[in-house]
Enzyme design. Structure first.
Site, PDB file in Angstrom:
ATOM      1  N   LEU A  37       0.774  -1.084  -0.065  1.00 13.32           N
ATOM      2  CA  LEU A  37       0.030   0.088  -0.123  1.00 13.32           C
ATOM      3  C   LEU A  37       0.690   1.291  -0.139  1.00 13.32           C
ATOM      4  O   LEU A  37       0.158   2.386  -0.320  1.00 13.32           O
ATOM      5  CB  LEU A  37      -1.000  -0.062   1.254  1.00 13.32           C
TER       6      LEU A  37
ATOM      7  N   SER B 119      -5.265  -3.113  10.480  1.00 13.46           N
ATOM      8  CA  SER B 119      -6.622  -3.207  10.756  1.00 13.46           C
ATOM      9  C   SER B 119      -6.897  -3.320  12.121  1.00 13.46           C
ATOM     10  O   SER B 119      -7.823  -3.328  13.095  1.00 13.46           O
ATOM     11  CB  SER B 119      -7.083  -4.639  10.189  1.00 13.46           C
TER      12      SER B 119
ATOM     13  N   THR C  36     -15.454   0.934   7.939  1.00 10.11           N
ATOM     14  CA  THR C  36     -15.574   0.357   9.061  1.00 10.11           C
ATOM     15  C   THR C  36     -16.585   1.069  10.164  1.00 10.11           C
ATOM     16  O   THR C  36     -16.642   2.121  10.066  1.00 10.11           O
ATOM     17  CB  THR C  36     -14.209   0.119   9.980  1.00 10.11           C
TER      18      THR C  36
ATOM     19  N   GLU D  80     -16.100   1.447  12.973  1.00  6.45           N
ATOM     20  CA  GLU D  80     -15.199   2.489  14.028  1.00  6.45           C
ATOM     21  C   GLU D  80     -15.325   3.998  13.545  1.00  6.45           C
ATOM     22  O   GLU D  80     -14.747   4.831  14.350  1.00  6.45           O
ATOM     23  CB  GLU D  80     -13.771   1.911  14.012  1.00  6.45           C
TER      24      GLU D  80
ATOM     25  N   TYR E  59      -6.914   4.685  14.000  1.00  2.82           N
ATOM     26  CA  TYR E  59      -7.685   3.746  12.840  1.00  2.82           C
ATOM     27  C   TYR E  59      -8.817   4.276  12.425  1.00  2.82           C
ATOM     28  O   TYR E  59      -9.081   4.431  10.964  1.00  2.82           O
ATOM     29  CB  TYR E  59      -7.886   2.474  13.717  1.00  2.82           C
TER      30      TYR E  59
ATOM     31  N   LYS F  65      -9.474   5.266   8.616  1.00  2.00           N
ATOM     32  CA  LYS F  65     -10.501   4.903   7.631  1.00  2.00           C
ATOM     33  C   LYS F  65     -11.592   5.992   7.031  1.00  2.00           C
ATOM     34  O   LYS F  65     -12.129   5.632   5.936  1.00  2.00           O
ATOM     35  CB  LYS F  65     -11.125   3.663   8.573  1.00  2.00           C
TER      36      LYS F  65
ATOM     37  N   ARG G 284      -9.965 -15.017  11.878  1.00  2.00           N
ATOM     38  CA  ARG G 284      -9.667 -13.985  12.692  1.00  2.00           C
ATOM     39  C   ARG G 284      -8.172 -13.818  13.191  1.00  2.00           C
ATOM     40  O   ARG G 284      -7.677 -14.859  13.850  1.00  2.00           O
ATOM     41  CB  ARG G 284     -10.390 -13.703  13.736  1.00  2.00           C
TER      42      ARG G 284
HETATM   43  N1  LIG Z   1     -12.827  -7.850  10.406  1.00  2.00           N
HETATM   44  C1  LIG Z   1     -13.649  -6.741  11.091  1.00  2.00           C
HETATM   45  O1  LIG Z   1     -14.274  -6.875  11.754  1.00  2.00           O
HETATM   46  C2  LIG Z   1     -13.524  -5.480   9.988  1.00  2.00           C
HETATM   47  C3  LIG Z   1     -14.510  -4.671  10.308  1.00  2.00           C
HETATM   48  C4  LIG Z   1     -14.288  -3.525   9.370  1.00  2.00           C
HETATM   49  C5  LIG Z   1     -13.449  -3.080   8.600  1.00  2.00           C
HETATM   50  N2  LIG Z   1     -12.345  -4.119   8.213  1.00  2.00           N
HETATM   51  C6  LIG Z   1     -11.378  -3.661   7.605  1.00  2.00           C
HETATM   52  O2  LIG Z   1     -11.551  -4.772   6.408  1.00  2.00           O
HETATM   53  C7  LIG Z   1     -10.397  -5.189   5.930  1.00  2.00           C
HETATM   54  C8  LIG Z   1      -9.998  -6.501   6.139  1.00  2.00           C
HETATM   55  O3  LIG Z   1     -10.246  -7.020   7.457  1.00  2.00           O
HETATM   56  P1  LIG Z   1      -9.374  -8.158   8.073  1.00  2.00           P
HETATM   57  O4  LIG Z   1      -9.903  -8.613   9.439  1.00  2.00           O
HETATM   58  O5  LIG Z   1      -9.393  -9.154   6.896  1.00  2.00           O
HETATM   59  O6  LIG Z   1      -7.734  -7.637   8.290  1.00  2.00           O
HETATM   60  P2  LIG Z   1      -6.828  -8.598   8.704  1.00  2.00           P
HETATM   61  O7  LIG Z   1      -6.858  -9.753   8.812  1.00  2.00           O
HETATM   62  O8  LIG Z   1      -5.663  -7.875   9.805  1.00  2.00           O
HETATM   63  O9  LIG Z   1      -5.665  -8.083   7.089  1.00  2.00           O
HETATM   64  C9  LIG Z   1      -5.145  -7.086   6.933  1.00  2.00           C
HETATM   65  C10 LIG Z   1      -4.270  -7.330   5.624  1.00  2.00           C
HETATM   66  O10 LIG Z   1      -3.831  -6.030   5.013  1.00  2.00           O
HETATM   67  C11 LIG Z   1      -2.378  -6.550   4.808  1.00  2.00           C
HETATM   68  N3  LIG Z   1      -1.637  -5.324   4.860  1.00  2.00           N
HETATM   69  C12 LIG Z   1      -1.426  -4.495   6.064  1.00  2.00           C
HETATM   70  N4  LIG Z   1      -0.643  -3.579   5.780  1.00  2.00           N
HETATM   71  C13 LIG Z   1      -0.115  -3.840   4.366  1.00  2.00           C
HETATM   72  C14 LIG Z   1       0.473  -2.980   3.437  1.00  2.00           C
HETATM   73  N5  LIG Z   1       1.205  -1.877   3.967  1.00  2.00           N
HETATM   74  N6  LIG Z   1       0.624  -3.377   2.192  1.00  2.00           N
HETATM   75  C15 LIG Z   1      -0.065  -4.448   1.633  1.00  2.00           C
HETATM   76  N7  LIG Z   1      -0.906  -5.142   2.571  1.00  2.00           N
HETATM   77  C16 LIG Z   1      -1.046  -5.050   3.731  1.00  2.00           C
HETATM   78  C17 LIG Z   1      -1.941  -7.507   5.821  1.00  2.00           C
HETATM   79  O11 LIG Z   1      -0.774  -8.252   5.159  1.00  2.00           O
HETATM   80  P3  LIG Z   1       0.062  -9.099   6.218  1.00  2.00           P
HETATM   81  O12 LIG Z   1      -0.620 -10.503   6.165  1.00  2.00           O
HETATM   82  O13 LIG Z   1       1.428  -9.093   5.424  1.00  2.00           O
HETATM   83  O14 LIG Z   1       0.276  -8.231   7.576  1.00  2.00           O
HETATM   84  C18 LIG Z   1      -3.398  -8.355   5.677  1.00  2.00           C
HETATM   85  O15 LIG Z   1      -3.530  -9.230   4.487  1.00  2.00           O
HETATM   86  C19 LIG Z   1      -9.421  -4.138   6.656  1.00  2.00           C
HETATM   87  O16 LIG Z   1      -9.078  -3.092   5.833  1.00  2.00           O
HETATM   88  C20 LIG Z   1      -9.945  -3.783   8.054  1.00  2.00           C
HETATM   89  O17 LIG Z   1      -9.530  -2.500   8.490  1.00  2.00           O
HETATM   90  C21 LIG Z   1     -12.623  -5.361   9.149  1.00  2.00           C
END
Ligand SMILES: NC(=O)c1ccc[n+]([C@@H]2O[C@H](COP(=O)([O-])OP(=O)(O)OC[C@H]3O[C@@H](n4cnc5c(N)ncnc54)[C@H](OP(=O)(O)O)[C@@H]3O)[C@@H](O)[C@H]2O)c1
Length: 345
Positions: free
Chosen positions: A60, A85, A126, A128, A150, A154, A185
């Site tokens: 990113l 995240s 999100t 949040e 965060y 967002k 998760r």
């Molecule tokens: N889960 C929820 O409840 C929730 C709710 C609302 C919004 N969201 C948003 O939805 C999205 C997906 O959530 P998730 O739960 O799947 O999150 P997650 O499991 O923490 O996954 C985040 C991903 O982003 C990648 N990443 C982080 N920094 C990066 C960078 N500089 N360049 C490229 N890739 C990068 C991570 O790669 P690495 O494996 O290399 O770390 C990982 O693949 C996120 O944007 C989160 O903020 C999640």
């Protein structure tokens, strides 16, 4: 020809579930992964799709990398799930969080505008962003008041998505998702900390789990349901913004009690604030403790989503109960801990 999707953050929870859904629908799936010592394929392997996704180097922070990828792949759909995240880490790393969660969204939108304006774009926004909530429940019209770096980062990504839609006519949609969980998760998130911790306690690998604010309330759904909602947003003729939520809110305390049952415990609470403990009735052992270390500097209020627009316009609903989610997570962690001595992801 198969439709092409580029999923950033494919190594994360949502990335894995979304990749599976897109492959099942016949897409060619490109998954953006950061260079690191890890392969980034653990979650894809658990879902049995590691060999089916075309992994591409993605960061990113790198505008040139993003431009090249969008120009060469020219995806029909681009899902930006990559982010820093973890809310708690955003106080420790506010600037890095801003770069990857906020500014990077503009890098991607610029890439689409310049090189592939027909690409449909999904931004992972999100609940949040609602933070110190103005109304309960929250929907697409509720004003925002984020309470963490965060949430603030967002919110920028959300408004840039709206802005590029309005300014340049991009098919750009923002999904305002409430918490969604699964056995995939990340371990730092509270539900997983609870499920894996209880599985380890049950197997005698640790004594107890240490949590923050037991009375924090969240609206929890299942990640597998929520990625279907993301996909549906991009199938609409007109782009828009949608809240995805379960419409029910539960405290961390209640999640612990529910998860404990699957692990074979029954919790009795004693004490208050940081002196509160959760005792397993059967063994008399303290298996839950509280520490101020895990309290947020600024807590969000009652997050409770109203997903009626998604129900109306996407025919989407959250269909997995929090009891089923907790049971699914604890069971998966128990199975892994028994078989491998630790969880696989
Ligand atoms: N889960 C929820 O409840 C929730 C709710 C609302 C919004 N969201 C948003 O939805 C999205 C997906 O959530 P998730 O739960 O799947 O999150 P997650 O499991 O923490 O996954 C985040 C991903 O982003 C990648 N990443 C982080 N920094 C990066 C960078 N500089 N360049 C490229 N890739 C990068 C991570 O790669 P690495 O494996 O290399 O770390 C990982 O693949 C996120 O944007 C989160 O903020 C999640």
């Amino acid at each position: 020809m198969a439709r092409r999707a580029l999923v950033t953050g494919i190594s994360g929870q949502d990335g894995a579930y979304l990749a599976k859904l897109l492959l099942d629908k016949g897409y060619e799936v490109f998954g953006g992964v950061r260079r690191s010592a890890r392969s980034g394929q653990d979650r894809l392997s658990v879902l049995g799709i590691a060999e089916s996704v075309r992994l591409v180097d993605f960061d990113l922070a790198e505008v040139g990398n993003i431009f090249r990828l969008v120009r060469t792949i020219r995806p029909d759909e681009l899902y930006n799930l990559a982010a820093q995240s973890f809310v708690a880490a955003s106080w420790e790393f506010p600037l890095a969080t801003t770069d990857v969660n906020a500014v990077a969204v503009t890098r991607i939108l610029e890439a689409i505008r310049l090189f592939s304006p027909e690409t449909r774009f999904y931004q992972a926004s999100t609940s949040e962003m609602f933070g110190q909530v103005r109304t309960v429940p929250q929907n697409e019209d509720t004003p925002f008041h984020p309470r963490s770096p965060y949430g603030v980062s967002k919110l920028y990504g959300h408004w840039m998505t709206v802005n590029y839609r309005e300014s340049f006519g991009l098919h750009a949609s923002s999904g305002i998702l409430f918490n969604h969980e699964s056995p995939l998760r990340g371990r730092e998130f509270v539900t997983r900390k609870i499920s894996l911790g209880l599985a380890r306690v049950a197997e005698g690998l640790q004594d107890c789990i240490i949590l923050g604010n037991l009375d924090a309330k969240r609206d929890w759904g299942f990640a597998g349901d929520y990625v279907e909602g993301m996909w549906r947003m991009l199938q609409r003729e007109a782009p828009s913004d949608f809240v995805l939520a379960s419409g029910e809110t539960r405290s961390v305390r209640s999640f612990v009690e529910t998860a404990a049952e699957t692990a074979g415990f029954q919790i009795r609470w004693e004490g208050s604030a940081t002196d509160e403990v959760g005792i397993d009735v059967g063994s008399g052992k303290t298996i839950v403790r509280v520490s101020s270390e895990f309290y947020r500097p600024a807590e969000v209020d009652l997050l409770l989503g109203d997903a009626s627009k998604a129900a109306r316009e996407l025919d989407w609903r959250s269909t997995t109960s929090v009891e089923d989610i907790a049971a699914m997570m604890v069971q998966a962690d128990l199975d892994d801990v028994k078989r491998f001595g630790d969880a696989r992801v």
